[in-house]
Design an enzyme around this catalytic site. Structure first.
Site, short mmCIF file in Angstrom:
data_model
loop_
_atom_site.label_atom_id
_atom_site.label_comp_id
_atom_site.label_asym_id
_atom_site.label_seq_id
_atom_site.Cartn_x
_atom_site.Cartn_y
_atom_site.Cartn_z
N GLU A 155 0.79 -1.22 0.00
CA GLU A 155 0.00 0.00 0.00
C GLU A 155 0.83 1.28 0.00
O GLU A 155 0.39 2.28 -0.54
CB GLU A 155 -0.93 0.01 1.23
CG GLU A 155 -2.08 -0.97 1.14
CD GLU A 155 -3.11 -0.58 0.09
OE1 GLU A 155 -3.54 0.59 0.07
OE2 GLU A 155 -3.46 -1.45 -0.72
N SER A 421 -47.98 -29.57 29.98
CA SER A 421 -47.89 -30.32 31.24
C SER A 421 -46.58 -30.08 31.99
O SER A 421 -46.44 -30.54 33.13
CB SER A 421 -48.06 -31.81 30.96
OG SER A 421 -49.39 -32.07 30.52
#
Length: 718
Positions: A155, A421
């Site tokens: 870069e 239940s």
């Protein structure tokens, strides 16, 4: 006095013309003789008049007088200086104009990096990173040197020498772009890119570029090169929502940036040109080609040796992750929901330590996926959830759905469903606390109460049954009759005392689980059955600290104290263990482990539940559909119980059996932080207990002479 040549007759003054000796010239037309004549050489005392004008050029080969050349050079220098001066003035004006649009330099400061939350399991493994960046901030000294070296090499090679802007690189970019007739190369340095990322928008305008240069110069003056590079590596966008090299390394390679190889470092650096285009998870071939270019730059700049480059090029069969979409993300999201209540706003990187057991988390996820694969199409079931807690209420595993990548909704903590239940243990516990026993008899028969006529699952009735049998066989009529007999509000109070936090409708149908609850809260309400009767607050966060180790929060305490007295607790465990021995949960037995639990199925088979426990873990499983659509007769025993057993068997494999109070007369091992509980080896089965009411039912055992206090002393050594 100079003598002039005589004028020709009849004409004006004629200027002498240059001539060459003996060169013939033509006579004037006026003398009537057009024969060529030879020019006579003037006499010694006479010279022809010579023009004062300088000689002119004769074609391209003519010479230019030195005086004219000097004059032109002077004009060129003059106008160059004038234009240069005006250029400087113009550039200065532009700098002042756009610089004035920035805040005063006294207010310039690098903005804080968005905070990252690193979430760890109890065994130190990464559960997830949360925050805008997707990874933690890393120090450049902690990274392998070839990673920042790769970024500089590809870069900004002159990063260490320039002052924030690179005229050479800028000129090269201009030439390349003009040659390519388009923008194919940028001239921005790493410092300029950092300035843009920190302070400016992404728009491409001349004014923004000027401001970028000014900010880059300020960064170079304020920070060292290593500091600038570290800021860049932690802020730059690298695709897939990852900001910074650590987030990108975790996103693409499933590891920290501290652990990347040379090839992986090259791939990360290659992303900077176009994160989406070169993402290894998106296009591995293109990403590798770009990485090879980066490796060449790294070798050229001396970042790596030729041997390292060769070794990196030889690295094949690389594994690229598709992002973290595992079930642990449900846990991470839940942690983030709670974080502000512990430390307020998260304005810096923090590390959160959790109760999650990474191995149990993997088992829970695998069990749920296997269950959906087994029952999904067969029973029309599309979703599920699992939550598993230890005796202190610490969440050891949580799966909020079948696939996090498709749905981030956490059904374990947020989905409110009818428990069916699985709510009945609160009914029977209330009955035990009101003086009944597991051997108390009630009639299983049809009845109607104020227009409500509950029915059993099989539409069959057994007549007189004990409460133990009624609970283990999940008989609806007995539970409904108990609700009417005991009072719905009393049952609701019992459930809330054990940990139910959702609103409950105090009607007799509550006994059959018609009020909605979340899997987490009802599973947490079962924990007191496994730990000796102590209420817990389900929790996942044990500690929070800053990245540098400062403690921000540490969990203290282990629960809310006793919520079930020993005698009703032992009786409930006797009945709930019967559910797995001979009742509706018999398919969910855990070989060699005392356990208890309860199946549950809501109306029209919309929800299938199993919640059960050992002395080690309490686990709840829910299966159903998000839209509440009925399943194809999927029940808690046939679906959820199978998933529960698969997980619990694997979770207990290789561990020493732990007793449940009232089932096996041994001392239970509990997790650290749980109050030590000593049990009397002589106590088994249904314990004698004092009557709550003045009247004692026929066949009911009397309490021992020392009363409840003496029993507590014997059970828990008080």
């Amino acid at each position: 006095m100079r003598r002039r040549a005589p004028r020709p007759a009849g004409r004006g003054r004629v200027e002498p013309t240059p001539y060459i000796e003996d060169q013939p010239i033509r006579a004037s037309r006026d003398d009537g003789d057009d024969r060529p004549r030879r020019r006579q050489r003037p006499i010694d005392d006479e010279e022809p008049e010579v023009s004062e004008r300088p000689p002119t050029r004769r074609g391209r080969g003519g010479d230019e007088p030195p005086r004219r050349r000097t004059s032109r050079l002077r004009r060129f220098v003059y106008w160059t200086l004038v234009l240069g001066l005006w250029g400087v003035i113009g550039v200065g004006g532009i700098v002042v104009y756009y610089g004035a649009r920035l805040p005063p330099t006294s207010e310039w400061a690098v903005p804080k990096r968005p905070a990252n939350v690193k979430i760890l399991s109890a065994d130190g493994k990464l559960v997830g990173n949360r925050g805008d960046t997707g990874g933690e901030a890393v120090h450049i000294a902690d990274l392998p040197p070839y990673l920042p070296g790769a970024v500089v090499a590809i870069e900004d090679r002159r990063f260490r020498s320039h002052l924030g802007i690179d005229p050479i690189g800028l000129a090269r970019a201009v030439v390349v772009n003009l040659t390519a007739r388009g923008v194919s190369q940028g001239g921005s340095t790493l410092t300029q890119q950092l300035a843009k990322n920190l302070f400016l928008t992404q728009e491409r305008t001349f004014g923004r570029k000027v401001q970028e240069v000014l900010l880059a110069l300020w960064l170079e003056r304020t920070y060292t090169k290593d500091q600038i590079l570290e800021l860049y590596l932690n802020r730059v966008y690298m695709g897939a929502g990852a900001y910074g090299v650590d987030a990108a390394a975790r996103r693409y390679f499933g590891k920290s940036a501290r652990e990347v190889t040379v090839m992986e470092a090259a791939m990360l650096a290659g992303l900077l040109k176009a994160p989406s285009r070169y993402a290894p998870s998106h296009d591995p071939a293109r990403s590798r080609a770009r990485a090879e270019t980066v490796l060449a730059a790294m070798a050229d700049t001396g970042t790596i040796t030729p041997a390292q480059r060769t070794a990196a090029l030889a690295q094949t069969n690389m594994i690229f992750t598709q992002g973290n979409t595992g079930s642990e993300n449900y846990v991470a999201d839940w942690v983030m929901d709670q974080l502000p209540s512990f430390i307020g706003a998260v304005d810096r990187d923090v590390v959160v330590e959790t109760t999650i057991d990474s191995s149990l988390q993997i088992l829970a996820e695998a069990s749920l996926q296997a269950g959906l694969a087994q029952f999904g199409d067969k029973r029309d079931v599309s979703q599920g959830a699992i939550v598993s807690l230890d005796p202190t209420g610490a969440v050891k595993a949580m799966v909020g759905g079948i696939d996090y990548s498709k749905s981030q909704f956490n059904r374990a903590t947020l989905a409110k469903r009818q428990p069916g239940s699985t709510f009945k243990p609160f009914v029977y516990l209330t009955a035990m606390e009101q003086g009944m026993t597991p051997d108390t008899v009630r009639e299983d028969s049809p009845f109607t109460w104020k227009g409500w006529s509950p029915k059993n699952f099989e539409k069959e009735y057994k007549g007189a049954v004990t409460l133990k049998e009624a609970l283990s066989q999940s008989i609806n009529t007995v539970a409904a009759k108990l609700a009417i007999e005991l009072g719905p509000q009393r049952i609701a109070d019992t459930a809330m005392r054990l940990g139910i936090t959702s609103p409950l409708m105090a009607t007799p149908s509550l006994a059959l689980g018609t009020s909605e609850v979340t899997p987490l809260e009802i599973t947490g309400a079962y924990v007191p059955f496994s730990n000796g009767g102590f209420g817990v607050v389900p929790h996942v966060v044990t500690g929070i600290r800053t990245a540098d180790g400062k403690v921000l929060y540490a969990r203290k305490g282990s629960g809310i104290g006793r919520v079930i007295d020993p005698l009703p607790l032992a009786e409930m465990n006797t009945m709930l263990s019967e559910t797995l021995a001979t009742g509706t949960g018999r398919a969910s037995k855990i070989p060699g482990w005392p356990s208890g639990g309860k199946t549950g199925t809501s109306q029209d088979f919309r929800d299938a539940w199993f919640i059960g426990y050992t002395g080690l873990l309490t686990t709840g499983v829910w299966l159903g559909n998000d839209d509440g659509a009925p399943t194809k007769r999927g029940t808690g025993g046939t679906m959820a119980g199978i998933v529960w057993q698969r997980y619990m068997v694997d979770a207990h494999r290789g561990r020493q059996a732990v007793a449940v109070p009232g089932t096996v007369p041994t001392v239970a091992r509990v997790e650290p932080g749980t109050p030590a509980i000593r049990r009397d080896p002589a106590v088994t089965g249904s314990l004698p207990r004092p009557a709550v009411n003045a009247a004692v039912e026929p066949g009911r055992r009397e309490a021992p002479s020392d009363g409840l206090g003496g029993l507590l002393d014997r059970l828990f050594g008080r």
